[in-house]
Scaffold this motif. Sequence first.
Motif, PDB file in Angstrom:
ATOM      1  N   PRO A 146       9.007  28.680 -93.001  1.00 26.31           N
ATOM      2  CA  PRO A 146       9.193  30.098 -92.652  1.00 26.31           C
ATOM      3  C   PRO A 146       7.885  30.868 -92.528  1.00 26.31           C
ATOM      4  CG  PRO A 146       9.762  29.732 -94.949  1.00 26.31           C
ATOM      5  CD  PRO A 146       9.521  28.377 -94.350  1.00 26.31           C
ATOM      6  N   ASN A 147       6.795  30.325 -93.108  1.00 26.75           N
ATOM      7  CA  ASN A 147       5.503  31.008 -92.994  1.00 26.75           C
ATOM      8  C   ASN A 147       4.987  31.037 -91.556  1.00 26.75           C
ATOM      9  OD1 ASN A 147       5.384  31.497 -95.748  1.00 26.75           O
ATOM     10  ND2 ASN A 147       4.294  29.592 -96.180  1.00 26.75           N
ATOM     11  N   LEU A 148       5.533  30.177 -90.687  1.00 31.13           N
ATOM     12  CA  LEU A 148       5.099  30.137 -89.291  1.00 31.13           C
ATOM     13  C   LEU A 148       5.837  31.149 -88.416  1.00 31.13           C
ATOM     14  CD1 LEU A 148       4.805  26.278 -88.698  1.00 31.13           C
ATOM     15  CD2 LEU A 148       2.961  27.918 -89.097  1.00 31.13           C
ATOM     16  N   VAL A 149       6.885  31.755 -88.947  1.00 31.36           N
ATOM     17  CA  VAL A 149       7.676  32.686 -88.133  1.00 31.36           C
ATOM     18  C   VAL A 149       6.846  33.864 -87.624  1.00 31.36           C
ATOM     19  CG1 VAL A 149       9.616  34.318 -88.179  1.00 31.36           C
ATOM     20  CG2 VAL A 149       9.896  32.019 -89.117  1.00 31.36           C
ATOM     21  N   PRO A 150       6.009  34.523 -88.457  1.00 35.34           N
ATOM     22  CA  PRO A 150       5.186  35.615 -87.912  1.00 35.34           C
ATOM     23  C   PRO A 150       4.278  35.158 -86.774  1.00 35.34           C
ATOM     24  CG  PRO A 150       5.202  35.702 -90.304  1.00 35.34           C
ATOM     25  CD  PRO A 150       5.854  34.413 -89.931  1.00 35.34           C
ATOM     26  N   THR A 151       3.683  33.956 -86.912  1.00 36.65           N
ATOM     27  CA  THR A 151       2.838  33.433 -85.833  1.00 36.65           C
ATOM     28  C   THR A 151       3.648  33.243 -84.562  1.00 36.65           C
ATOM     29  OG1 THR A 151       1.508  32.271 -87.482  1.00 36.65           O
ATOM     30  CG2 THR A 151       1.274  31.567 -85.187  1.00 36.65           C
ATOM     31  N   LEU A 152       4.848  32.688 -84.704  1.00 34.38           N
ATOM     32  CA  LEU A 152       5.723  32.460 -83.555  1.00 34.38           C
ATOM     33  C   LEU A 152       6.109  33.778 -82.886  1.00 34.38           C
ATOM     34  CD1 LEU A 152       7.374  30.357 -81.957  1.00 34.38           C
ATOM     35  CD2 LEU A 152       9.200  30.634 -83.637  1.00 34.38           C
ATOM     36  N   VAL A 153       6.445  34.776 -83.686  1.00 30.57           N
ATOM     37  CA  VAL A 153       6.846  36.082 -83.154  1.00 30.57           C
ATOM     38  C   VAL A 153       5.692  36.749 -82.411  1.00 30.57           C
ATOM     39  CG1 VAL A 153       7.532  38.429 -83.789  1.00 30.57           C
ATOM     40  CG2 VAL A 153       8.695  36.470 -84.824  1.00 30.57           C
ATOM     41  N   LEU A 154       4.520  36.775 -83.041  1.00 29.45           N
ATOM     42  CA  LEU A 154       3.383  37.484 -82.441  1.00 29.45           C
ATOM     43  C   LEU A 154       2.868  36.780 -81.176  1.00 29.45           C
ATOM     44  CD1 LEU A 154       1.411  38.550 -85.642  1.00 29.45           C
ATOM     45  CD2 LEU A 154       2.804  39.979 -84.142  1.00 29.45           C
ATOM     46  N   LEU A 155       2.747  35.452 -81.219  1.00 32.86           N
ATOM     47  CA  LEU A 155       2.283  34.731 -80.033  1.00 32.86           C
ATOM     48  C   LEU A 155       3.237  34.920 -78.862  1.00 32.86           C
ATOM     49  CD1 LEU A 155       0.925  31.290 -81.347  1.00 32.86           C
ATOM     50  CD2 LEU A 155      -0.339  33.020 -80.076  1.00 32.86           C
ATOM     51  N   GLY A 156       4.524  34.755 -79.124  1.00 31.21           N
ATOM     52  CA  GLY A 156       5.500  34.875 -78.047  1.00 31.21           C
ATOM     53  C   GLY A 156       5.627  36.275 -77.499  1.00 31.21           C
ATOM     54  N   SER A 157       5.466  37.272 -78.348  1.00 31.96           N
ATOM     55  CA  SER A 157       5.640  38.657 -77.913  1.00 31.96           C
ATOM     56  C   SER A 157       4.422  39.207 -77.185  1.00 31.96           C
ATOM     57  CB  SER A 157       5.957  39.554 -79.122  1.00 31.96           C
ATOM     58  OG  SER A 157       7.116  39.110 -79.790  1.00 31.96           O
ATOM     59  N   PHE A 158       3.229  38.725 -77.552  1.00 33.39           N
ATOM     60  CA  PHE A 158       2.002  39.281 -76.981  1.00 33.39           C
ATOM     61  C   PHE A 158       1.462  38.467 -75.805  1.00 33.39           C
ATOM     62  CE2 PHE A 158       2.135  41.799 -80.713  1.00 33.39           C
ATOM     63  CZ  PHE A 158       1.297  42.883 -80.527  1.00 33.39           C
ATOM     64  N   LEU A 159       1.936  37.247 -75.600  1.00 32.63           N
ATOM     65  CA  LEU A 159       1.350  36.370 -74.592  1.00 32.63           C
ATOM     66  C   LEU A 159       1.375  36.981 -73.193  1.00 32.63           C
ATOM     67  CD1 LEU A 159       0.161  33.747 -73.558  1.00 32.63           C
ATOM     68  CD2 LEU A 159       2.473  32.754 -73.578  1.00 32.63           C
ATOM     69  N   VAL A 160       2.559  37.336 -72.697  1.00 25.44           N
ATOM     70  CA  VAL A 160       2.667  37.864 -71.331  1.00 25.44           C
ATOM     71  C   VAL A 160       2.043  39.252 -71.219  1.00 25.44           C
ATOM     72  CG1 VAL A 160       4.256  38.519 -69.497  1.00 25.44           C
ATOM     73  CG2 VAL A 160       4.662  36.423 -70.796  1.00 25.44           C
TER      74      VAL A 160
END
Length: 315
Positions: free
Chosen positions: A42-56
């Motif tokens: 679950p510690n990777l969830v913030p990384t997943l959220v931020l990368l996916g939301s900011f990429l485009v």
Amino acid sequence: MTMWQAPAAPDPGHRRPWLRIFFSGLVLWLLTVAVTFVTGNPNLVPTLVLLGSFLVPVTFVAWAFERRDTGELTPTLVFGTFLTGGVLGVLAASVLETYLLHPSPWLFAGVGLIEEAVKLCTLAFLTRRLATKTVRDGMVLGAAVGFGFAALESAGYAFTALFTVRGLSLMQLVQTEVLRGLLSPVGHGLWTAILGGVLFSSSTRDHFVVTGRLVLAYLGVSALHALWDSMHDIALIVTLLLTGTPGQYELLRNGWLPRPTQEQIDVFTVLSWGGLALVGAVGVAWLLAEARAARRAPAGRAGPGGWRIPVRPGP
């Protein structure tokens, strides 16, 4: 004397840094998705959220930055506008929508008016020190504010999608990020880029000028925003009007929106996505028309009869 040497050909990677940003970010996001699913950490969830939301959003801001007009638009200014504008925008919109909006048929119209006003005011505040205001720079900075807003909003939606009645769902989170990433280029960034171009086109060194054209642009962009947000309901109502059953009509008369049946789902999907494509196409055509008009008109001339808002010019 020194021997003349032909300059080296520019590296294509340096000409298009936005491509490098996109593909590097995409690889990192895919790796994060894979490791998160495999490990369940679950510690990777913030990384997943931020990368996916900011990429485009970050990719499109980098693409827009390459098309700036003046040297006043530095990476620091654009990044600050992206981040500060996004944060101020989502905070102000959240406060205003909480206290001013209530469930009603006009809810999405209110959302469009509030969010576009907040982004426009944030853009004007953050760019008040610019001495030179050109239409293209206004579009770039407007896009930065809009994409910052979109990135933070997408992060919120992705985080919320993680929680379902059956527990945490990484699949829901990933699907939300993919969908919002695909749609974000014709959403907040596009709408605020239009407003930024119109705002800068009628402004002077010392003033932002609120003209009738700016007001009409704000209302038009707010309408596109409202149509975009309400397209699900519009598509559903049109589907029911075309193929509805007596039971569904009864629910409509009582103020309820019934779900489409299995036989209606194809019609509903075509109408929903077709409507979003139409709204997006109108926005893109509008932005291109503003850009073409700016190339034919002198820069920095204020429109007649505007309401002048003093700003502090740069040093």
